[in-house]
Design a protein around this motif. Sequence first.
Motif, mmCIF file in Angstrom:
data_model
loop_
_atom_site.group_PDB
_atom_site.id
_atom_site.type_symbol
_atom_site.label_atom_id
_atom_site.label_comp_id
_atom_site.label_asym_id
_atom_site.label_seq_id
_atom_site.Cartn_x
_atom_site.Cartn_y
_atom_site.Cartn_z
ATOM 1 N N VAL A 156 0.983 -1.356 0.047
ATOM 2 C CA VAL A 156 -0.120 -0.160 0.076
ATOM 3 C C VAL A 156 0.761 1.503 0.019
ATOM 4 O O VAL A 156 0.455 2.304 -0.653
ATOM 5 N N ILE A 157 1.897 1.262 0.489
ATOM 6 C CA ILE A 157 2.851 2.343 0.910
ATOM 7 C C ILE A 157 3.333 2.526 -0.801
ATOM 8 O O ILE A 157 3.568 3.625 -1.229
ATOM 9 N N SER A 158 3.964 1.475 -1.493
ATOM 10 C CA SER A 158 4.479 1.849 -3.114
ATOM 11 C C SER A 158 3.566 2.031 -3.730
ATOM 12 O O SER A 158 3.921 2.584 -4.849
ATOM 13 N N GLN A 159 2.225 1.381 -3.815
ATOM 14 C CA GLN A 159 1.286 1.572 -4.662
ATOM 15 C C GLN A 159 0.504 2.839 -4.457
ATOM 16 O O GLN A 159 -0.449 3.191 -5.333
ATOM 17 N N ARG A 160 0.667 3.721 -3.265
ATOM 18 C CA ARG A 160 -0.314 4.839 -3.234
ATOM 19 C C ARG A 160 0.136 5.907 -4.118
ATOM 20 O O ARG A 160 1.215 5.865 -4.454
ATOM 21 N N ARG A 161 -0.734 6.506 -4.923
ATOM 22 C CA ARG A 161 -0.501 7.471 -5.770
ATOM 23 C C ARG A 161 -1.257 8.751 -5.426
ATOM 24 O O ARG A 161 -2.272 8.843 -4.992
ATOM 25 N N GLN A 204 -1.509 11.788 5.404
ATOM 26 C CA GLN A 204 -0.966 10.563 4.674
ATOM 27 C C GLN A 204 -1.582 9.050 4.951
ATOM 28 O O GLN A 204 -1.581 8.126 4.262
ATOM 29 N N ASN A 205 -2.124 9.184 6.225
ATOM 30 C CA ASN A 205 -2.725 7.739 6.566
ATOM 31 C C ASN A 205 -4.276 7.858 5.824
ATOM 32 O O ASN A 205 -4.479 6.418 5.381
ATOM 33 N N MET A 206 -4.794 9.014 5.612
ATOM 34 C CA MET A 206 -5.964 8.910 4.752
ATOM 35 C C MET A 206 -5.643 8.207 3.316
ATOM 36 O O MET A 206 -6.158 7.506 2.812
ATOM 37 N N TRP A 207 -4.402 8.847 2.922
ATOM 38 C CA TRP A 207 -4.032 8.377 1.463
ATOM 39 C C TRP A 207 -3.773 6.819 1.421
ATOM 40 O O TRP A 207 -4.235 6.073 0.459
ATOM 41 N N LEU A 208 -3.161 6.189 2.557
ATOM 42 C CA LEU A 208 -2.828 4.903 2.651
ATOM 43 C C LEU A 208 -4.087 3.920 2.800
ATOM 44 O O LEU A 208 -4.328 3.213 2.058
ATOM 45 N N VAL A 209 -5.057 4.517 3.555
ATOM 46 C CA VAL A 209 -6.386 3.486 3.767
ATOM 47 C C VAL A 209 -7.093 3.484 2.629
ATOM 48 O O VAL A 209 -7.650 2.707 2.091
ATOM 49 N N ALA A 210 -7.088 4.730 1.920
ATOM 50 C CA ALA A 210 -7.873 5.151 0.756
ATOM 51 C C ALA A 210 -7.437 4.138 -0.249
ATOM 52 O O ALA A 210 -8.121 3.241 -0.952
ATOM 53 N N ARG A 211 -6.164 4.003 -0.601
ATOM 54 C CA ARG A 211 -5.493 3.065 -1.532
ATOM 55 C C ARG A 211 -5.901 1.647 -1.231
ATOM 56 O O ARG A 211 -6.298 0.917 -2.273
ATOM 57 N N GLY A 227 -9.008 6.608 -4.772
ATOM 58 C CA GLY A 227 -7.680 7.379 -5.009
ATOM 59 C C GLY A 227 -8.019 8.579 -4.153
ATOM 60 O O GLY A 227 -9.063 8.936 -3.897
ATOM 61 N N MET A 228 -6.648 9.228 -4.064
ATOM 62 C CA MET A 228 -6.829 10.584 -3.313
ATOM 63 C C MET A 228 -6.039 11.665 -4.144
ATOM 64 O O MET A 228 -4.870 10.905 -4.305
ATOM 65 N N GLY A 229 -6.190 12.880 -3.973
ATOM 66 C CA GLY A 229 -5.068 13.596 -4.617
ATOM 67 C C GLY A 229 -5.089 15.171 -3.635
ATOM 68 O O GLY A 229 -6.380 15.344 -2.921
ATOM 69 N N TRP A 230 -3.915 15.414 -3.354
ATOM 70 C CA TRP A 230 -3.638 16.381 -2.336
ATOM 71 C C TRP A 230 -3.498 17.782 -3.410
ATOM 72 O O TRP A 230 -2.403 17.612 -4.008
ATOM 73 N N VAL A 231 -4.257 18.735 -3.135
ATOM 74 C CA VAL A 231 -4.137 19.803 -3.982
ATOM 75 C C VAL A 231 -3.732 21.060 -3.142
ATOM 76 O O VAL A 231 -4.525 21.382 -1.953
ATOM 77 N N SER A 232 -2.614 21.771 -3.281
ATOM 78 C CA SER A 232 -2.269 22.908 -2.559
ATOM 79 C C SER A 232 -1.942 23.944 -3.474
ATOM 80 O O SER A 232 -1.551 25.080 -2.858
ATOM 81 N N LEU A 233 -2.527 24.142 -4.444
ATOM 82 C CA LEU A 233 -2.658 25.260 -5.250
ATOM 83 C C LEU A 233 -3.813 26.068 -5.063
ATOM 84 O O LEU A 233 -4.942 26.124 -5.773
ATOM 85 N N PHE A 234 -3.683 27.128 -3.997
ATOM 86 C CA PHE A 234 -4.654 27.857 -3.637
ATOM 87 C C PHE A 234 -4.352 28.953 -2.634
ATOM 88 O O PHE A 234 -3.188 28.773 -2.192
ATOM 89 N N ASP A 235 -5.016 29.991 -2.641
ATOM 90 C CA ASP A 235 -4.794 31.313 -1.706
ATOM 91 C C ASP A 235 -5.300 30.995 -0.533
ATOM 92 O O ASP A 235 -6.551 30.936 -0.352
#
Length: 221
Positions: A22-27, A143-150, A155-163
Amino acid sequence: MSDQKINAFAYSDADKSAIQRVISQRRDMRHFTSDPVDKKILNNIFMAAHHAPSVGLMQPWRFMRITDGALRQQIAQLVEEERQHTAQQLGERKSQFLKLKVEGIKECAELVVAALPDGREQHVFGRRTLPEMDLASLSCAIQNMWLVARSEGIGMGWVSLFDPDKLTELLRMPEGSKPIAVLCIGHVPEFYQQPMLVQENWAEARPLEEFLYENHWPEEL
Ligand SMILES: Cc1cc2nc3c(=O)[nH]c(=O)nc-3n(C[C@H](O)[C@H](O)[C@H](O)COP(=O)(O)O)c2cc1C
């Protein structure tokens, strides 16, 4: 004979390989289908966040589930504005950047904003010299959310492009709080085999050996 001692606390080989997998296949995912996420699975994902370590047990995570379609559009607009600002600063890489898909806000089944709460200055334990440990704790939760989701095939995507100031206002957040991540969560057509930025020739991942030092920071890298 193996000289490895038996460790009664270790997980079984099958469990260990599941964790490694799960760690290596998380994207970080930016392509989603519109299928809804099962409520129980969504709850598992939030529980995973809530099990994260946090500095002084501060639990500095707050999650806002965005269920209002108009609000989702406004968040997408804020991200688009920041994507354009980012592109302007990238010089000759501008057009390559603009071709990248950097979020799946409009398509994902669940949109969640992860934020730091107000009043964080009261928490001194572990933060007197390193106040950013609140952010480190929230990052562990994400990160925990990402791993359990996978592990659930989500899938989960982290977006930090915002004001952050504009998002704070949009979500009527109190002074002193701060939005950190827009999280796109949902079913995906497939998981990328490699980080999408590698697949798209935007960046290359470097090997672990380059990041492991001994005693002192090396003079020559
Ligand atoms: C703190 C943080 C912020 C990120 N912000 C964005 C973002 O705004 N847009 C995006 O497309 N990916 C974002 N990512 C995803 C990274 O690009 C991705 O993690 C990296 O390319 C490695 O790919 P992988 O997560 O699939 O291994 C972010 C990741 C992290 C950890």
